[in-house]
Design a protein around this motif. Structure first.
Motif, PDB file in Angstrom:
ATOM      1  N   GLY A  46     -42.733  63.925 -38.971  1.00  0.00           N
ATOM      2  CA  GLY A  46     -43.165  65.161 -38.323  1.00  0.00           C
ATOM      3  C   GLY A  46     -43.898  64.897 -37.020  1.00  0.00           C
ATOM      4  O   GLY A  46     -43.685  65.576 -36.010  1.00  0.00           O
ATOM      5  N   TRP A  47     -44.769  63.878 -37.016  1.00  0.00           N
ATOM      6  CA  TRP A  47     -45.499  63.526 -35.807  1.00  0.00           C
ATOM      7  C   TRP A  47     -44.554  63.047 -34.715  1.00  0.00           C
ATOM      8  O   TRP A  47     -44.681  63.432 -33.554  1.00  0.00           O
ATOM      9  N   ARG A  48     -43.585  62.184 -35.084  1.00  0.00           N
ATOM     10  CA  ARG A  48     -42.627  61.687 -34.093  1.00  0.00           C
ATOM     11  C   ARG A  48     -41.807  62.826 -33.490  1.00  0.00           C
ATOM     12  O   ARG A  48     -41.556  62.852 -32.286  1.00  0.00           O
ATOM     13  N   LEU A  49     -41.382  63.762 -34.331  1.00  0.00           N
ATOM     14  CA  LEU A  49     -40.628  64.908 -33.820  1.00  0.00           C
ATOM     15  C   LEU A  49     -41.496  65.748 -32.891  1.00  0.00           C
ATOM     16  O   LEU A  49     -41.035  66.226 -31.852  1.00  0.00           O
ATOM     17  N   HIS A  50     -42.755  65.927 -33.265  1.00  0.00           N
ATOM     18  CA  HIS A  50     -43.651  66.733 -32.432  1.00  0.00           C
ATOM     19  C   HIS A  50     -43.901  66.071 -31.082  1.00  0.00           C
ATOM     20  O   HIS A  50     -43.918  66.734 -30.049  1.00  0.00           O
ATOM     21  N   THR A  51     -44.098  64.751 -31.075  1.00  0.00           N
ATOM     22  CA  THR A  51     -44.347  64.072 -29.801  1.00  0.00           C
ATOM     23  C   THR A  51     -43.098  64.045 -28.922  1.00  0.00           C
ATOM     24  O   THR A  51     -43.204  64.012 -27.701  1.00  0.00           O
ATOM     25  N   ALA A  52     -41.932  64.084 -29.526  1.00  0.00           N
ATOM     26  CA  ALA A  52     -40.683  64.060 -28.752  1.00  0.00           C
ATOM     27  C   ALA A  52     -40.257  65.454 -28.298  1.00  0.00           C
ATOM     28  O   ALA A  52     -39.740  65.613 -27.195  1.00  0.00           O
ATOM     29  N   TYR A  53     -40.475  66.459 -29.152  1.00  0.00           N
ATOM     30  CA  TYR A  53     -39.912  67.780 -28.874  1.00  0.00           C
ATOM     31  C   TYR A  53     -40.934  68.898 -28.759  1.00  0.00           C
ATOM     32  O   TYR A  53     -40.569  70.017 -28.411  1.00  0.00           O
ATOM     33  N   GLY A  54     -42.189  68.653 -29.096  1.00  0.00           N
ATOM     34  CA  GLY A  54     -43.169  69.730 -29.104  1.00  0.00           C
ATOM     35  C   GLY A  54     -42.796  70.734 -30.186  1.00  0.00           C
ATOM     36  O   GLY A  54     -42.527  70.361 -31.313  1.00  0.00           O
ATOM     37  N   ASP A  55     -42.732  71.992 -29.818  1.00  0.00           N
ATOM     38  CA  ASP A  55     -42.378  73.026 -30.789  1.00  0.00           C
ATOM     39  C   ASP A  55     -40.890  73.341 -30.790  1.00  0.00           C
ATOM     40  O   ASP A  55     -40.437  74.213 -31.524  1.00  0.00           O
ATOM     41  N   ALA A  56     -40.121  72.654 -29.969  1.00  0.00           N
ATOM     42  CA  ALA A  56     -38.671  72.880 -29.927  1.00  0.00           C
ATOM     43  C   ALA A  56     -38.002  72.221 -31.125  1.00  0.00           C
ATOM     44  O   ALA A  56     -38.532  71.296 -31.729  1.00  0.00           O
ATOM     45  N   ALA A  57     -36.841  72.690 -31.454  1.00  0.00           N
ATOM     46  CA  ALA A  57     -36.083  72.106 -32.565  1.00  0.00           C
ATOM     47  C   ALA A  57     -35.459  70.794 -32.118  1.00  0.00           C
ATOM     48  O   ALA A  57     -34.885  70.704 -31.036  1.00  0.00           O
ATOM     49  N   PRO A  58     -35.564  69.757 -32.937  1.00  0.00           N
ATOM     50  CA  PRO A  58     -34.935  68.481 -32.593  1.00  0.00           C
ATOM     51  C   PRO A  58     -33.422  68.584 -32.663  1.00  0.00           C
ATOM     52  O   PRO A  58     -32.876  69.416 -33.367  1.00  0.00           O
ATOM     53  N   ASP A  59     -32.777  67.728 -31.931  1.00  0.00           N
ATOM     54  CA  ASP A  59     -31.324  67.721 -31.864  1.00  0.00           C
ATOM     55  C   ASP A  59     -30.801  66.459 -32.556  1.00  0.00           C
ATOM     56  O   ASP A  59     -31.155  65.340 -32.167  1.00  0.00           O
ATOM     57  N   ALA A  60     -29.990  66.639 -33.569  1.00  0.00           N
ATOM     58  CA  ALA A  60     -29.454  65.493 -34.314  1.00  0.00           C
ATOM     59  C   ALA A  60     -28.585  64.609 -33.429  1.00  0.00           C
ATOM     60  O   ALA A  60     -28.462  63.408 -33.683  1.00  0.00           O
ATOM     61  N   ASP A  61     -27.991  65.163 -32.382  1.00  0.00           N
ATOM     62  CA  ASP A  61     -27.184  64.346 -31.474  1.00  0.00           C
ATOM     63  C   ASP A  61     -28.041  63.321 -30.744  1.00  0.00           C
ATOM     64  O   ASP A  61     -27.554  62.256 -30.367  1.00  0.00           O
ATOM     65  N   ASP A  62     -29.331  63.633 -30.540  1.00  0.00           N
ATOM     66  CA  ASP A  62     -30.228  62.657 -29.924  1.00  0.00           C
ATOM     67  C   ASP A  62     -30.343  61.409 -30.794  1.00  0.00           C
ATOM     68  O   ASP A  62     -30.388  60.293 -30.288  1.00  0.00           O
ATOM     69  N   LEU A  63     -30.395  61.601 -32.097  1.00  0.00           N
ATOM     70  CA  LEU A  63     -30.462  60.455 -33.000  1.00  0.00           C
ATOM     71  C   LEU A  63     -29.212  59.604 -32.882  1.00  0.00           C
ATOM     72  O   LEU A  63     -29.291  58.378 -32.821  1.00  0.00           O
ATOM     73  N   VAL A  64     -28.068  60.240 -32.817  1.00  0.00           N
ATOM     74  CA  VAL A  64     -26.804  59.508 -32.667  1.00  0.00           C
ATOM     75  C   VAL A  64     -26.830  58.709 -31.362  1.00  0.00           C
ATOM     76  O   VAL A  64     -26.434  57.545 -31.340  1.00  0.00           O
ATOM     77  N   ASP A  65     -27.327  59.313 -30.296  1.00  0.00           N
ATOM     78  CA  ASP A  65     -27.422  58.607 -29.013  1.00  0.00           C
ATOM     79  C   ASP A  65     -28.340  57.392 -29.108  1.00  0.00           C
ATOM     80  O   ASP A  65     -28.026  56.320 -28.585  1.00  0.00           O
ATOM     81  N   VAL A  66     -29.473  57.546 -29.763  1.00  0.00           N
ATOM     82  CA  VAL A  66     -30.420  56.434 -29.900  1.00  0.00           C
ATOM     83  C   VAL A  66     -29.823  55.316 -30.756  1.00  0.00           C
ATOM     84  O   VAL A  66     -29.954  54.136 -30.426  1.00  0.00           O
ATOM     85  N   LEU A  67     -29.160  55.682 -31.833  1.00  0.00           N
ATOM     86  CA  LEU A  67     -28.546  54.662 -32.683  1.00  0.00           C
ATOM     87  C   LEU A  67     -27.426  53.927 -31.956  1.00  0.00           C
ATOM     88  O   LEU A  67     -27.291  52.708 -32.093  1.00  0.00           O
ATOM     89  N   ALA A  68     -26.648  54.649 -31.168  1.00  0.00           N
ATOM     90  CA  ALA A  68     -25.585  54.011 -30.383  1.00  0.00           C
ATOM     91  C   ALA A  68     -26.199  53.067 -29.344  1.00  0.00           C
ATOM     92  O   ALA A  68     -25.697  51.959 -29.129  1.00  0.00           O
ATOM     93  N   TRP A  69     -27.286  53.496 -28.713  1.00  0.00           N
ATOM     94  CA  TRP A  69     -27.980  52.649 -27.739  1.00  0.00           C
ATOM     95  C   TRP A  69     -28.517  51.403 -28.435  1.00  0.00           C
ATOM     96  O   TRP A  69     -28.357  50.284 -27.936  1.00  0.00           O
ATOM     97  N   ARG A  70     -29.120  51.580 -29.604  1.00  0.00           N
ATOM     98  CA  ARG A  70     -29.661  50.453 -30.358  1.00  0.00           C
ATOM     99  C   ARG A  70     -28.556  49.458 -30.715  1.00  0.00           C
ATOM    100  O   ARG A  70     -28.732  48.247 -30.603  1.00  0.00           O
ATOM    101  N   ARG A  71     -27.421  49.975 -31.098  1.00  0.00           N
ATOM    102  CA  ARG A  71     -26.274  49.118 -31.445  1.00  0.00           C
ATOM    103  C   ARG A  71     -25.815  48.312 -30.225  1.00  0.00           C
ATOM    104  O   ARG A  71     -25.564  47.108 -30.318  1.00  0.00           O
ATOM    105  N   ARG A  72     -25.715  48.987 -29.070  1.00  0.00           N
ATOM    106  CA  ARG A  72     -25.311  48.279 -27.841  1.00  0.00           C
ATOM    107  C   ARG A  72     -26.319  47.193 -27.461  1.00  0.00           C
ATOM    108  O   ARG A  72     -25.939  46.088 -27.076  1.00  0.00           O
ATOM    109  N   MET A  73     -27.615  47.499 -27.574  1.00  0.00           N
ATOM    110  CA  MET A  73     -28.655  46.527 -27.199  1.00  0.00           C
ATOM    111  C   MET A  73     -28.628  45.324 -28.138  1.00  0.00           C
ATOM    112  O   MET A  73     -28.794  44.188 -27.698  1.00  0.00           O
ATOM    113  N   ARG A  74     -28.417  45.565 -29.413  1.00  0.00           N
ATOM    114  CA  ARG A  74     -28.357  44.443 -30.367  1.00  0.00           C
ATOM    115  C   ARG A  74     -27.142  43.561 -30.089  1.00  0.00           C
ATOM    116  O   ARG A  74     -27.217  42.342 -30.246  1.00  0.00           O
ATOM    117  N   ARG A  75     -26.031  44.159 -29.709  1.00  0.00           N
ATOM    118  CA  ARG A  75     -24.849  43.358 -29.390  1.00  0.00           C
ATOM    119  C   ARG A  75     -25.065  42.518 -28.138  1.00  0.00           C
ATOM    120  O   ARG A  75     -24.526  41.422 -28.025  1.00  0.00           O
TER     121      ARG A  75
END
Length: 78
Positions: A46-75
Motif C-alpha cells: 500500500g505504501w509503495r502504491l501510494h508513493t508511486a501513484y498518490g490517490d490515483a489508481a495503479p496501472d497493472a501495465d506499469d508492473l509488466v513494464d517494470v518486469l520486462a525492464w528487469r528481465r532486460r537488465m538481468r540479461r
C-alpha cells in the motif's frame, strides 16, 4: 490511498509467461521477512502504491513494464 490488492497485477502478469520468473523474483525480494510466500506485506504494498501513484489508481501495465525492464537488465548482466 489506493487499494493494495494484488489481484489485478497477478492477473496481468499471468498473461505474460515470459515474465513469470521475474515476477516471482521481484515478489520474493519484496516479501515480508521470514515469509515463504513471494508477496510483499500488504502495508508495504500500500505504501509503495501510494508513493508511486498518490490517490490515483495503479496501472497493472506499469508492473509488466517494470518486469520486462528487469528481465532486460538481468540479461545484460550475463
Amino acid at each position: 490511498m489506493p487499494d493494495p490488492s494484488l489481484a489485478p497485477f497477478v492477473r496481468r502478469v499471468l498473461t505474460r509467461p515470459t515474465l513469470w520468473w521475474q515476477a516471482l523474483a521481484a515478489g520474493w525480494s519484496a516479501r515480508t521477512r521470514g515469509s515463504v510466500l513471494p508477496v510483499p506485506d500488504r502495508s508495504y504494498w500500500g505504501w509503495r502504491l501510494h508513493t508511486a501513484y498518490g490517490d490515483a489508481a495503479p496501472d497493472a501495465d506499469d508492473l509488466v513494464d517494470v518486469l520486462a525492464w528487469r528481465r532486460r537488465m538481468r540479461r545484460l548482466g550475463r
